[in-house]
Design an enzyme around this catalytic site. Sequence first.
Site, PDB file in Angstrom:
ATOM      1  N   LYS A  80       0.868  -1.186   0.000  1.00  0.00           N
ATOM      2  CA  LYS A  80       0.000   0.000   0.000  1.00  0.00           C
ATOM      3  C   LYS A  80       0.899   1.228   0.000  1.00  0.00           C
ATOM      4  O   LYS A  80       2.058   1.165   0.447  1.00  0.00           O
ATOM      5  CB  LYS A  80      -0.856  -0.011   1.279  1.00  0.00           C
ATOM      6  CG  LYS A  80      -2.150   0.727   1.153  1.00  0.00           C
ATOM      7  CD  LYS A  80      -3.252  -0.103   0.530  1.00  0.00           C
ATOM      8  CE  LYS A  80      -4.519   0.727   0.342  1.00  0.00           C
ATOM      9  NZ  LYS A  80      -5.625  -0.041  -0.221  1.00  0.00           N
ATOM     10  N   VAL A 188     -20.979   0.302  -5.581  1.00  0.00           N
ATOM     11  CA  VAL A 188     -21.158  -1.141  -5.406  1.00  0.00           C
ATOM     12  C   VAL A 188     -22.599  -1.478  -5.027  1.00  0.00           C
ATOM     13  O   VAL A 188     -23.230  -2.353  -5.633  1.00  0.00           O
ATOM     14  CB  VAL A 188     -20.181  -1.689  -4.335  1.00  0.00           C
ATOM     15  CG1 VAL A 188     -20.412  -3.184  -4.124  1.00  0.00           C
ATOM     16  CG2 VAL A 188     -18.739  -1.434  -4.737  1.00  0.00           C
TER      17      VAL A 188
HETATM   18  P1  NAD Z   1     -19.418   4.788  -2.668  1.00  0.00           P
HETATM   19  O1  NAD Z   1     -18.804   5.938  -1.955  1.00  0.00           O
HETATM   20  O2  NAD Z   1     -19.678   4.872  -4.123  1.00  0.00           O
HETATM   21  O3  NAD Z   1     -20.807   4.381  -1.969  1.00  0.00           O
HETATM   22  C1  NAD Z   1     -21.025   4.429  -0.597  1.00  0.00           C
HETATM   23  C2  NAD Z   1     -22.482   4.821  -0.396  1.00  0.00           C
HETATM   24  O4  NAD Z   1     -22.787   4.737   0.993  1.00  0.00           O
HETATM   25  C3  NAD Z   1     -22.787   6.256  -0.833  1.00  0.00           C
HETATM   26  O5  NAD Z   1     -23.919   6.274  -1.680  1.00  0.00           O
HETATM   27  C4  NAD Z   1     -23.046   6.984   0.493  1.00  0.00           C
HETATM   28  O6  NAD Z   1     -23.977   8.028   0.357  1.00  0.00           O
HETATM   29  C5  NAD Z   1     -23.580   5.856   1.351  1.00  0.00           C
HETATM   30  N1  NAD Z   1     -23.449   6.088   2.785  1.00  0.00           N
HETATM   31  C6  NAD Z   1     -22.459   6.716   3.459  1.00  0.00           C
HETATM   32  N2  NAD Z   1     -22.727   6.731   4.783  1.00  0.00           N
HETATM   33  C7  NAD Z   1     -23.901   6.070   4.943  1.00  0.00           C
HETATM   34  C8  NAD Z   1     -24.703   5.761   6.076  1.00  0.00           C
HETATM   35  N3  NAD Z   1     -24.358   6.136   7.311  1.00  0.00           N
HETATM   36  N4  NAD Z   1     -25.850   5.064   5.875  1.00  0.00           N
HETATM   37  C9  NAD Z   1     -26.229   4.690   4.629  1.00  0.00           C
HETATM   38  N5  NAD Z   1     -25.512   4.979   3.522  1.00  0.00           N
HETATM   39  C10 NAD Z   1     -24.361   5.660   3.669  1.00  0.00           C
HETATM   40  O7  NAD Z   1     -18.461   3.539  -2.333  1.00  0.00           O
HETATM   41  P2  NAD Z   1     -18.414   2.144  -3.097  1.00  0.00           P
HETATM   42  O8  NAD Z   1     -17.337   2.183  -4.103  1.00  0.00           O
HETATM   43  O9  NAD Z   1     -19.777   1.738  -3.459  1.00  0.00           O
HETATM   44  O10 NAD Z   1     -17.893   1.207  -1.913  1.00  0.00           O
HETATM   45  C11 NAD Z   1     -18.754   0.836  -0.854  1.00  0.00           C
HETATM   46  C12 NAD Z   1     -17.946   0.133   0.228  1.00  0.00           C
HETATM   47  O11 NAD Z   1     -17.305  -1.008  -0.327  1.00  0.00           O
HETATM   48  C13 NAD Z   1     -16.827   0.990   0.837  1.00  0.00           C
HETATM   49  O12 NAD Z   1     -16.663   0.611   2.189  1.00  0.00           O
HETATM   50  C14 NAD Z   1     -15.609   0.547   0.061  1.00  0.00           C
HETATM   51  O13 NAD Z   1     -14.407   0.728   0.787  1.00  0.00           O
HETATM   52  C15 NAD Z   1     -15.894  -0.922  -0.145  1.00  0.00           C
HETATM   53  N6  NAD Z   1     -15.232  -1.499  -1.322  1.00  0.00           N
HETATM   54  C16 NAD Z   1     -15.439  -0.964  -2.551  1.00  0.00           C
HETATM   55  C17 NAD Z   1     -14.801  -1.519  -3.651  1.00  0.00           C
HETATM   56  C18 NAD Z   1     -15.024  -0.969  -5.047  1.00  0.00           C
HETATM   57  O14 NAD Z   1     -14.642  -1.653  -6.013  1.00  0.00           O
HETATM   58  N7  NAD Z   1     -15.604   0.205  -5.216  1.00  0.00           N
HETATM   59  C19 NAD Z   1     -13.958  -2.637  -3.487  1.00  0.00           C
HETATM   60  C20 NAD Z   1     -13.797  -3.191  -2.196  1.00  0.00           C
HETATM   61  C21 NAD Z   1     -14.435  -2.606  -1.120  1.00  0.00           C
END
Ligand code: NAD
Length: 349
Positions: A80, A188
Amino acid sequence: MSVFEHSEFDGHEHVAFHQDKASGLKAIIAVHNSNLGNALGGCRMWPYSSDEEALRDVLRLSKGMTYKAAMAGLKQGGGKAVILGNPRTEKTPEKMLAMGKFINSLSGQYISAEDSGLTVDDLKLMAKETAYVSGIQAKYHINSESADGNPAPSTAYGVFVGLRTSVEHTMNSDLKNVKVAIQGLGHVGMRLAKHLCNQGAKLYVTDIHPENIEKAVNEFSAIAVNPNDIYDLDVDVFAPCAMGAILDAENIGRLRVKVIAGAANNQLAKEVFGQLLVDKGILYAPDYVINAGGVIDIYHQSIASSDKGLRDHIEKISDTLLEIYRRAEAQGIATNIVANQIAEERFSK
Ligand code: NAD
């Protein structure tokens, strides 16, 4: 600040600190373990309050990548990078180019990808100085969908496959009419909702942005839920797809589900809470196993593969989860602990 004695050091192979005076770049690269291959991991830019905080973050995250890569069956180790600074106010093209040179100085020992605070455009700048950057050009796709370098389509597909396997395993059922609560409808969560809707699941959704909820209600006939009420529902599955550390003693006490399967990183506020879930009879899909679709995607973009090769690899998340569940049941221990054990067996020499 001690490095070798640091509580998160955990036998890291390489920790490199770099300052570029001309651009003002200050960054750290950590390589935790490269027994399975060169280290892959995102580069994060964050306004750390101290060097110590940045070091702690990079050590913790690079170790996590070793475990994730091992469980995803990648010929890749864990690493990282962190850039110290506010990505909104302190990010400059010069710093990105200097970061590219820093990555290059490790001769491929560390391969970088996108993480918080950086965009695909930032990675493209780094790539002017080094070949050791991945995730900037998608050659292979899940469902023919390209998301500008964000591997979310692959992550969502992996979570869907893992959720389906977890439901089959513990409820002996397919997804038709299974009730799933999704927390977070971002890159996601929204795609996961679509996969689940296509299989006839009944969705309960929340987000802090009402327009995301509205979209899921309109497109997937989901039921809207207030963010604070998502833990109290009488549903079968909880899919956390927003932020980490949501599985604390209080929220676990509120949950009435049979399965937890979602994308968020570091869902358990503490590792010991995995046992609380066992005690409540909840099957927990370890986060770094079920959300590995994204890292599998980034890996495939860097090798000669195909859409099918990517898809087949992501679908192996099912087999890995079943291996974890069977061992956890046989030994009477929590699934997060079993996942760590299997990862250590895979990456230790
Ligand atoms: P994103 O930021 O696009 O989506 C997160 C969503 O959660 C947003 O729509 C936000 O408004 C909502 N949110 C935030 N706080 C909230 C709460 N208290 N209650 C309800 N909703 C809330 O992120 P993402 O890319 O969709 O990733 C989602 C999670 O998955 C993150 O934890 C990320 O680290 C993890 N992740 C993502 C990937 C990827 O490929 N994008 C890969 C591995 C892990």
